[in-house]
Design a protein around this motif. Structure first.
Motif, PDB file in Angstrom:
ATOM      1  N   PRO A 160       5.027 -10.210  -6.627  1.00  0.00           N
ATOM      2  CA  PRO A 160       4.506 -10.967  -5.293  1.00  0.00           C
ATOM      3  C   PRO A 160       3.794 -10.181  -4.223  1.00  0.00           C
ATOM      4  CG  PRO A 160       6.980 -10.805  -4.984  1.00  0.00           C
ATOM      5  CD  PRO A 160       6.639 -10.203  -6.355  1.00  0.00           C
ATOM      6  N   ILE A 161       2.803  -9.436  -4.886  1.00  0.00           N
ATOM      7  CA  ILE A 161       1.845  -8.433  -3.926  1.00  0.00           C
ATOM      8  C   ILE A 161       0.406  -8.875  -4.322  1.00  0.00           C
ATOM      9  CG2 ILE A 161       3.467  -6.479  -3.837  1.00  0.00           C
ATOM     10  CD1 ILE A 161       2.310  -5.143  -6.223  1.00  0.00           C
ATOM     11  N   SER A 162      -0.484  -8.299  -3.516  1.00  0.00           N
ATOM     12  CA  SER A 162      -1.797  -8.242  -3.732  1.00  0.00           C
ATOM     13  C   SER A 162      -2.085  -7.279  -4.724  1.00  0.00           C
ATOM     14  CB  SER A 162      -2.748  -8.101  -2.444  1.00  0.00           C
ATOM     15  OG  SER A 162      -4.030  -7.740  -2.681  1.00  0.00           O
ATOM     16  N   PHE A 163      -2.621  -7.589  -5.817  1.00  0.00           N
ATOM     17  CA  PHE A 163      -2.859  -6.380  -6.994  1.00  0.00           C
ATOM     18  C   PHE A 163      -4.321  -5.456  -6.344  1.00  0.00           C
ATOM     19  CE2 PHE A 163      -4.803  -4.452 -10.773  1.00  0.00           C
ATOM     20  CZ  PHE A 163      -3.695  -3.995 -11.377  1.00  0.00           C
ATOM     21  N   PHE A 164      -5.125  -6.216  -5.368  1.00  0.00           N
ATOM     22  CA  PHE A 164      -6.261  -5.407  -4.829  1.00  0.00           C
ATOM     23  C   PHE A 164      -5.565  -4.400  -4.057  1.00  0.00           C
ATOM     24  CE2 PHE A 164      -9.137  -4.779  -1.654  1.00  0.00           C
ATOM     25  CZ  PHE A 164     -10.396  -4.942  -2.176  1.00  0.00           C
ATOM     26  N   ILE A 204       0.794  -1.139   0.171  1.00  0.00           N
ATOM     27  CA  ILE A 204       0.012   0.059   0.099  1.00  0.00           C
ATOM     28  C   ILE A 204       0.761   1.279   0.113  1.00  0.00           C
ATOM     29  CG2 ILE A 204      -1.665   1.245   1.411  1.00  0.00           C
ATOM     30  CD1 ILE A 204      -2.873  -1.256   2.455  1.00  0.00           C
ATOM     31  N   ARG A 205       2.065   1.226   0.835  1.00  0.00           N
ATOM     32  CA  ARG A 205       2.802   2.442   0.937  1.00  0.00           C
ATOM     33  C   ARG A 205       3.333   2.639  -0.391  1.00  0.00           C
ATOM     34  NH1 ARG A 205       8.317   3.124   3.364  1.00  0.00           N
ATOM     35  NH2 ARG A 205       8.177   0.903   3.930  1.00  0.00           N
ATOM     36  N   TRP A 206       4.075   1.763  -0.886  1.00  0.00           N
ATOM     37  CA  TRP A 206       4.846   2.244  -2.037  1.00  0.00           C
ATOM     38  C   TRP A 206       3.806   2.344  -3.358  1.00  0.00           C
ATOM     39  CZ3 TRP A 206       9.266   3.844  -1.849  1.00  0.00           C
ATOM     40  CH2 TRP A 206      10.157   3.450  -0.910  1.00  0.00           C
ATOM     41  N   SER A 207       2.859   1.569  -3.465  1.00  0.00           N
ATOM     42  CA  SER A 207       1.895   1.953  -4.629  1.00  0.00           C
ATOM     43  C   SER A 207       1.279   3.294  -4.274  1.00  0.00           C
ATOM     44  CB  SER A 207       0.794   0.881  -4.677  1.00  0.00           C
ATOM     45  OG  SER A 207      -0.111   0.707  -3.584  1.00  0.00           O
ATOM     46  N   ALA A 208       1.037   3.693  -3.116  1.00  0.00           N
ATOM     47  CA  ALA A 208       0.667   5.124  -2.891  1.00  0.00           C
ATOM     48  C   ALA A 208       1.837   6.001  -3.199  1.00  0.00           C
ATOM     49  CB  ALA A 208       0.245   5.278  -1.425  1.00  0.00           C
ATOM     50  N   TRP A 209       3.116   5.759  -3.121  1.00  0.00           N
ATOM     51  CA  TRP A 209       4.046   6.709  -3.401  1.00  0.00           C
ATOM     52  C   TRP A 209       4.175   6.842  -5.011  1.00  0.00           C
ATOM     53  CZ3 TRP A 209       8.499   5.772  -6.130  1.00  0.00           C
ATOM     54  CH2 TRP A 209       9.423   6.622  -6.479  1.00  0.00           C
ATOM     55  N   LEU A 210       4.036   5.648  -5.666  1.00  0.00           N
ATOM     56  CA  LEU A 210       4.021   5.636  -7.110  1.00  0.00           C
ATOM     57  C   LEU A 210       3.169   6.405  -7.534  1.00  0.00           C
ATOM     58  CD1 LEU A 210       5.148   4.136  -9.783  1.00  0.00           C
ATOM     59  CD2 LEU A 210       3.436   2.248  -9.555  1.00  0.00           C
ATOM     60  N   GLY A 211       1.724   6.108  -7.167  1.00  0.00           N
ATOM     61  CA  GLY A 211       0.676   6.925  -7.662  1.00  0.00           C
ATOM     62  C   GLY A 211       0.997   8.619  -7.455  1.00  0.00           C
ATOM     63  N   TRP A 212       1.364   8.850  -6.429  1.00  0.00           N
ATOM     64  CA  TRP A 212       1.799  10.229  -5.905  1.00  0.00           C
ATOM     65  C   TRP A 212       2.702  10.772  -7.220  1.00  0.00           C
ATOM     66  CZ3 TRP A 212      -0.040  14.524  -4.146  1.00  0.00           C
ATOM     67  CH2 TRP A 212       1.063  15.657  -3.813  1.00  0.00           C
ATOM     68  N   GLN A 213       3.848   9.839  -7.354  1.00  0.00           N
ATOM     69  CA  GLN A 213       5.043  10.239  -8.347  1.00  0.00           C
ATOM     70  C   GLN A 213       4.126  10.489  -9.761  1.00  0.00           C
ATOM     71  OE1 GLN A 213       7.869  11.151  -7.946  1.00  0.00           O
ATOM     72  NE2 GLN A 213       7.716  11.027  -5.715  1.00  0.00           N
ATOM     73  N   MET A 214       3.279   9.462  -9.984  1.00  0.00           N
ATOM     74  CA  MET A 214       2.718   9.484 -11.547  1.00  0.00           C
ATOM     75  C   MET A 214       1.742  10.592 -11.639  1.00  0.00           C
ATOM     76  SD  MET A 214       2.164   5.545 -11.812  1.00  0.00           S
ATOM     77  CE  MET A 214       1.162   5.427 -13.351  1.00  0.00           C
ATOM     78  N   GLU A 215       1.016  10.995 -10.634  1.00  0.00           N
ATOM     79  CA  GLU A 215       0.094  12.174 -10.649  1.00  0.00           C
ATOM     80  C   GLU A 215       1.088  13.560 -10.580  1.00  0.00           C
ATOM     81  OE1 GLU A 215      -3.394  12.636  -9.309  1.00  0.00           O
ATOM     82  OE2 GLU A 215      -3.914  10.332  -9.414  1.00  0.00           O
ATOM     83  N   VAL A 248     -12.244   0.103  -6.489  1.00  0.00           N
ATOM     84  CA  VAL A 248     -11.501  -1.081  -6.883  1.00  0.00           C
ATOM     85  C   VAL A 248     -12.429  -2.089  -7.421  1.00  0.00           C
ATOM     86  CG1 VAL A 248     -10.465  -3.098  -5.560  1.00  0.00           C
ATOM     87  CG2 VAL A 248     -10.186  -0.950  -4.551  1.00  0.00           C
ATOM     88  N   ALA A 249     -13.711  -2.153  -7.112  1.00  0.00           N
ATOM     89  CA  ALA A 249     -14.585  -2.949  -7.979  1.00  0.00           C
ATOM     90  C   ALA A 249     -14.574  -2.335  -9.471  1.00  0.00           C
ATOM     91  CB  ALA A 249     -15.876  -2.740  -7.406  1.00  0.00           C
ATOM     92  N   LEU A 250     -14.589  -0.978  -9.545  1.00  0.00           N
ATOM     93  CA  LEU A 250     -14.906  -0.537 -10.913  1.00  0.00           C
ATOM     94  C   LEU A 250     -13.503  -0.840 -11.644  1.00  0.00           C
ATOM     95  CD1 LEU A 250     -16.453   2.921 -10.221  1.00  0.00           C
ATOM     96  CD2 LEU A 250     -17.411   0.854 -11.518  1.00  0.00           C
TER      97      LEU A 250
END
Lengths: 288, 269
Positions: free
Chosen positions: A106-110, A12-23, A169-171
């Motif tokens: 090896p992470i949860s895509f959800f 969650i932490r790194w995908s949030a960071w990734l999202g922030w960078q992409m945004e 997430v469902a969408l």
């Protein structure tokens, strides 16, 4: 167990960071801030103008104005986060073509999608705060932080945001299976919530069948709770259609309906994920 | 100039938009039903405020016209950015036709496809909310509508040229030009309400004048127009010509800059 939890939190932490960078890393922070705020704030101004054109002044009906203003401010989370989260799949798959790599990691895509949602939430939160501050300072919106029921507000905010995130997430799961349609579906769901959940007008304005739909959606209770918590000096009970319920009842409805949506969202995501793998759509390239 | 080649290019670029868009029935569902949700919400908002009934009509016409504005922003202005991302832009550059014919084809196809969405929104909106309109000057109404579209898509062609060299900024710029333009162009209320001179400034966006003129023609004296309809039509004609000419020069300049700086093939900026 602890390792799994640690791994999930790290995802969650790194995908949030990734999202922030992409945004944000395409420009300087100040310009990014302007871009992030202008759209939702101007959306609010349209409603304020409409109000003033018809009633002459925001003070003519301060209860209705506060109802509209606070509801619209918090709806920004619904519009921005839900749309943004669902777009993650399309963006990663079609534009950056990184979906496969992330998916086989090896992470949860959800949880990866949840993390990306957090960065969108952070950006939106800023727009919400600025809108509310402007409303209080310039338009006499009766938000009273001294009287705010902070515990109720905090719990309600958390449950509401979690609910928005899970619907997103469902969408995102549905987007696994679609090409261009995803933006239409996201726009449609957000539009339905805007129409039925008493965002800028009380649901009592709607026909009875539409009110019933609104009462089945957690966003309706979430917005009601946000209004009651932040604007305790005003009595929305006569207009909101939820006046007969206490704050705790509203919180209970929010919790129950959010749990129902959570279960539904996880089911949709998992089923869509399964179908996407089965039909080989995870690396689909529709050049759109 | 090889006119036949360019006309074929216009047709070739318009074709996937006009016909391709009709090939997927589910897109039609989204294109017709989704705008109605937002429009219905604004109608109920006006009802909650106790607005006169004519405002329902304003919202439906304005809401239908948002389809054109969105199409100009996302399928005209940002189009060369998308083409760059998908690798088509260099193909356009290598092909022998004028790039203006590509833009004209994009505009024509976009107009046709978007008209499906706009017209169905108006028809459904009028039926559902029982809006009364008085079409006393159909010829003038058609002239205003068509001129508005030409001016609007001329602006789209100009944007498309200017956006050509941008990276992700193009996406954000289009995002930025949605709600603020809805506000200043009076999509959901008569534009005169924001103040005469301010509205006059907003008339740089053709839809401001087009929408105002159409409302005057559809709802008669109840609409306090910004300017007389004939004046607005004349201004729209001038802006249509000005935008298309400006797009021609901007396209040349940007193409030259793009080739010089090697930015026409840059992706994922």
């Amino acid at each position: 167990m602890r390792d799994a939890l640690r791994r999930d939190l790290r995802t969650i932490r790194w995908s949030a960071w990734l999202g922030w960078q992409m945004e944000s890393n395409w420009t300087n922070p100040l310009l990014f801030l302007v871009y992030s705020i202008v759209k939702p704030v101007f959306g609010t101004f349209i409603l304020v103008f409409m109000f003033v054109i018809i009633l002459g002044d925001v003070a003519t009906d301060p209860v209705l104005f506060s109802y509209m203003y606070v509801g619209n401010a918090f709806y920004m989370f619904v519009a921005q986060v839900m749309f943004g989260v669902a777009y993650v799949v399309q963006e990663d798959r079609e534009r950056f073509k990184t979906l496969k790599q992330v998916y086989i990691a090896p992470i949860s895509f959800f949880l990866y999608v949840v993390g990306r949602a957090l960065s969108k939430m952070a950006v939106t939160a800023l727009a919400v705060v600025i809108t509310l501050v402007f409303g209080v300072m310039a338009l006499d919106v009766a938000v009273d932080l001294g009287q705010t029921a902070w515990l109720m507000f905090g719990i309600g905010l958390f449950i509401g945001l979690a609910c928005i995130c899970t619907i997103g997430v469902a969408l995102a799961g549905v987007t696994f299976l679609t090409a261009r349609h995803s933006s239409g579906i996201n726009e449609g769901i957000a539009g339905l919530f805007y129409l039925f959940c008493g965002v800028v007008y009380p649901i009592t304005v709607l026909p009875q069948w539409a009110q019933n739909i609104g009462l089945a959606i957690p966003i309706t209770y979430w917005l009601e709770l946000m209004r009651r918590s932040l604007v305790p000096s005003m009595d929305f009970s006569e207009m909101s259609g939820l006046g007969e319920y206490s704050d705790l009842s509203i919180l209970l409805f929010l919790t129950l309906s959010s749990m129902a949506f959570l279960i539904l969202s996880i089911g949709i995501f998992k089923y869509a994920d399964h179908l996407a793998r089965k039909k080989g759509k995870l690396d689909m390239n529709s050049t759109y | 100039m090889d006119w036949l080649l360019n006309l074929r290019a216009v047709k070739g670029r318009a074709y996937p938009r006009a016909v391709g868009g009709l090939r997927e029935p589910s897109w039609m569902f989204f294109d017709t039903l989704l705008p109605l949700l937002g429009i219905a919400a604004f109608v109920f908002y006006y009802q909650a405020l106790g607005a006169p009934e004519v405002y329902t009509g304003y919202v439906i016409i304005g809401g239908a016209m948002t389809a054109y504005w969105l199409n100009v922003l996302w399928s005209m202005a940002t189009q060369f950015y998308w083409e760059k991302e998908t690798g088509n832009l260099e193909l356009y550059m290598m092909a022998p036709m004028s790039k203006m014919s590509v833009l004209a084809g994009m505009a024509l196809g976009g107009m046709i496809l978007t008209s499906v969405r706009a017209v169905s929104t108006i028809v459904l909106g009028v039926i559902i909310f029982q809006v009364e309109m008085d079409i006393s000057s159909p010829g003038l109404l058609a002239a205003v509508f068509i001129t508005t579209l030409i001016a609007l898509y001329g602006l789209g062609m100009l944007f498309s040229s200017l956006y050509m060299l941008w990276g992700r900024g193009a996406w954000h710029m289009s995002n930025l030009m949605q709600e603020p333009i809805y506000l200043v162009s009076g999509f959901y209320f008569p534009v005169r309400e924001i103040g005469f001179y301010f509205a006059l400034g907003a008339a740089i966006i053709p839809i401001t004048l087009g929408l105002d003129a159409m409302r005057q023609l559809l709802f008669g004296n109840e609409t306090q127009g910004l300017l007389p309809v004939t004046t607005e039509l004349a201004l729209l004609l001038v802006s249509a010509v000005a935008f298309i000419v400006a797009a021609h020069f901007a396209l040349k300049k940007m193409e030259y800059l793009g080739r010089k700086e090697g930015r026409l093939t840059m992706r994922w900026q």
